[in-house]
Enzyme design. Structure first.
Site, mmCIF file in Angstrom:
data_model
loop_
_atom_site.group_PDB
_atom_site.id
_atom_site.type_symbol
_atom_site.label_atom_id
_atom_site.label_comp_id
_atom_site.label_asym_id
_atom_site.label_seq_id
_atom_site.Cartn_x
_atom_site.Cartn_y
_atom_site.Cartn_z
ATOM 1 N N ASP A 1 0.844 -1.194 0.000
ATOM 2 C CA ASP A 1 0.000 0.000 0.000
ATOM 3 C C ASP A 1 0.882 1.248 0.000
ATOM 4 O OD1 ASP A 1 -1.832 2.049 0.406
ATOM 5 O OD2 ASP A 1 -3.031 0.894 1.823
ATOM 6 N N ASP B 1 -7.356 2.144 5.182
ATOM 7 C CA ASP B 1 -7.896 0.781 5.129
ATOM 8 C C ASP B 1 -9.376 0.745 5.503
ATOM 9 O OD1 ASP B 1 -5.365 -0.183 4.542
ATOM 10 O OD2 ASP B 1 -4.937 -0.775 6.616
ATOM 11 N N ILE C 1 -6.322 -2.717 -0.971
ATOM 12 C CA ILE C 1 -5.104 -3.249 -0.339
ATOM 13 C C ILE C 1 -5.178 -2.956 1.159
ATOM 14 C CG2 ILE C 1 -2.591 -3.129 -0.245
ATOM 15 C CD1 ILE C 1 -2.623 -2.160 -3.131
ATOM 16 N N ASP D 1 -10.833 -7.644 7.290
ATOM 17 C CA ASP D 1 -11.642 -7.421 6.101
ATOM 18 C C ASP D 1 -12.573 -6.238 6.336
ATOM 19 O OD1 ASP D 1 -13.211 -7.510 3.832
ATOM 20 O OD2 ASP D 1 -14.413 -9.210 4.539
#
Length: 281
Positions: A204, A250, A258, A264
């Protein structure tokens, strides 16, 4: 209804969502998803008024209420909108929200002297970037980068929370707030979650930037952060967890999906949608 943070947008040309693939993953399970479009750079009060006006038609066409899921500055933006439209908001979920200020914003405000040439130059550049965001996303929102910076500082957020502090525990910095609040006799559910690390994936390209910004938390009482917001500042309403292995970017499934192998983010949004559904919201 998804609410973006600072520098954000709903989507770029209908191709890339701010909440990357999250609308699609919610819709494929039956949810009706709207993406708000408020100023990329602006005071949270102004953004909240913009959001409030967008809530009205979407709520009225879908049973009268919406569930707001808001990232970063989207959280205080949503709390302002709640003040104006309490009858049309069923819940607000804060994702890595700036609910008690950002130490990164505090540092930037100290580095850039008020009313100086540096501030003026930075404002011009940031506002120009905001206009680019407008162009790419088809929006026409006003931009004020200095107002955006102030509203995200600790003093600026404390000022906002005096009138729009729904679900924010102002007496205990690390304390969670109430899960249910009453706004003009309308009951609203409030939730929050956040990540606690700046570096999560070597692939990332934005992780090094967030590692750099996380240096602002060294020496602070609370050092765990997502790179831009510490875990205590992110709390609003019922705390669903501040232990997640994700950083500020994220948490919206960027850069282009990514993220950490151990978390998740898309699944987390789906779980929250199910939680709200099971509560009848």
């Amino acid at each position: 209804m998804l609410v973006h943070g600072i520098t954000g947008f709903d989507d770029v040309g209908g191709l890339i969502d701010y909440f990357y693939t999250i609308p699609y993953n919610l819709e494929r399970s039956g949810a009706t998803v709207y993406a708000a479009s408020v100023s990329a750079f602006e005071d949270s009060k102004v953004r909240g008024q913009q959001l409030a006006s967008q809530i009205v038609p979407w709520a009225d066409s879908n049973g009268g209420k919406v569930n707001l899921i808001a990232h970063s500055q989207g959280a205080p933006t949503s709390r302002v909108a709640l003040t104006y439209q309490p009858s049309r908001v069923a819940s607000i979920t804060s994702v890595d929200g700036v609910n008690k200020g950002s130490k990164v914003a505090d540092v930037i405000r100290k580095v850039i002297p008020a009313d100086g040439l540096v501030e003026g130059g930075a404002e011009v550049i940031a506002n120009a970037f905001g206009q680019v965001v407008n162009w790419l996303s088809g929006a026409d929102n006003q931009q004020d980068a200095i107002a955006a910076l102030w509203t995200l500082t600790t003093p600026g957020t404390n000022e906002l929370n005096q009138t729009h502090g729904w679900g924010v525990n102002t007496s205990n910095y690390c304390g969670e707030g109430s899960e249910t609040v009453s706004v003009n006799d309308h009951s609203v559910k409030l939730y929050s979650w956040s990540g606690n690390t700046a570096f999560t994936n070597v692939l990332d390209i934005l992780d090094p930037f967030q590692v750099t910004t996380s240096l602002a938390f060294i020496g602070q009482d609370v050092t765990q952060s997502d790179g831009l917001v510490d875990i205590c500042s992110s709390k609003m309403g019922k705390d669903l967890g501040t232990h997640y292995d994700m950083n500020h970017v994220d948490s919206i499934n960027h850069t282009l999906g990514i993220h950490s192998l151990w978390h998740d983010p898309v699944g987390q949004y789906r779980a929250q949608a199910n939680r709200l559904k099971n509560l009848g919201l």
